[in-house]
Design a protein around this motif. Sequence first.
Motif, mmCIF file in Angstrom:
data_model
loop_
_atom_site.group_PDB
_atom_site.id
_atom_site.type_symbol
_atom_site.label_atom_id
_atom_site.label_comp_id
_atom_site.label_asym_id
_atom_site.label_seq_id
_atom_site.Cartn_x
_atom_site.Cartn_y
_atom_site.Cartn_z
ATOM 1 N N ARG A 1 16.351 -20.926 18.621
ATOM 2 C CA ARG A 1 17.625 -21.610 18.368
ATOM 3 C C ARG A 1 17.496 -22.522 17.149
ATOM 4 O O ARG A 1 18.382 -22.581 16.304
ATOM 5 N N LYS A 2 16.363 -23.240 17.022
ATOM 6 C CA LYS A 2 16.148 -24.121 15.879
ATOM 7 C C LYS A 2 16.090 -23.330 14.578
ATOM 8 O O LYS A 2 16.645 -23.745 13.560
ATOM 9 N N VAL A 3 15.430 -22.185 14.621
ATOM 10 C CA VAL A 3 15.341 -21.345 13.424
ATOM 11 C C VAL A 3 16.731 -20.844 13.040
ATOM 12 O O VAL A 3 17.124 -20.887 11.868
ATOM 13 N N LEU A 4 17.500 -20.392 14.028
ATOM 14 C CA LEU A 4 18.851 -19.911 13.759
ATOM 15 C C LEU A 4 19.735 -21.025 13.198
ATOM 16 O O LEU A 4 20.466 -20.815 12.221
ATOM 17 N N LEU B 1 18.834 -21.638 9.576
ATOM 18 C CA LEU B 1 19.354 -20.577 8.710
ATOM 19 C C LEU B 1 20.851 -20.714 8.489
ATOM 20 O O LEU B 1 21.356 -20.519 7.380
ATOM 21 N N GLU B 2 21.568 -21.071 9.560
ATOM 22 C CA GLU B 2 23.012 -21.231 9.443
ATOM 23 C C GLU B 2 23.355 -22.393 8.512
ATOM 24 O O GLU B 2 24.336 -22.325 7.774
ATOM 25 N N ARG B 3 22.571 -23.454 8.540
ATOM 26 C CA ARG B 3 22.837 -24.608 7.656
ATOM 27 C C ARG B 3 22.630 -24.229 6.198
ATOM 28 O O ARG B 3 23.284 -24.792 5.313
ATOM 29 N N ARG B 4 21.740 -23.325 5.914
ATOM 30 C CA ARG B 4 21.462 -22.929 4.532
ATOM 31 C C ARG B 4 22.546 -22.021 3.978
ATOM 32 O O ARG B 4 22.663 -21.862 2.774
ATOM 33 N N LEU B 5 23.308 -21.394 4.841
ATOM 34 C CA LEU B 5 24.361 -20.470 4.371
ATOM 35 C C LEU B 5 25.567 -21.233 4.070
ATOM 36 O O LEU B 5 26.382 -21.703 3.925
#
Length: 119
Positions: A109-112, A115-119
């Motif tokens: 969940r932390k990795v996801l 990744l979502e914050r970088r998009l």
Amino acid sequence: MTDRPQERTHRAVRPYVITGGRAGAGGEPLPWEALVVATDAAFPSYLQPEHHTILRQCQGLLSVAEVAAHLGQPPSVVQVLLSDLVQWGLVAVRPPIPPADRTDVTMLRKVLDGLERRL
């Protein structure tokens, strides 16, 4: 009255006939989430039609539950049939991953989220 043939509401072959009256696999039943795959061994001619169907479907990895769904039989029946195939060396089984060895979902969940914050 019409001369329509009567619709069949029950399976033609009962599950206890398919398993030869066996209710269990003789040992520990295969877990429903265990993955099975057919080996490269030639199909013997003495197999039941259900065995042949399982071997054709298990050319790739399938769970016991998926095999049961494809075959249209209860998982307990498929567990007996798969146990036969394992005993005869026609199917290999990959047991399910124990819960302690599974990836921690919170880390995923932390990795996801990252990744979502970088998009």
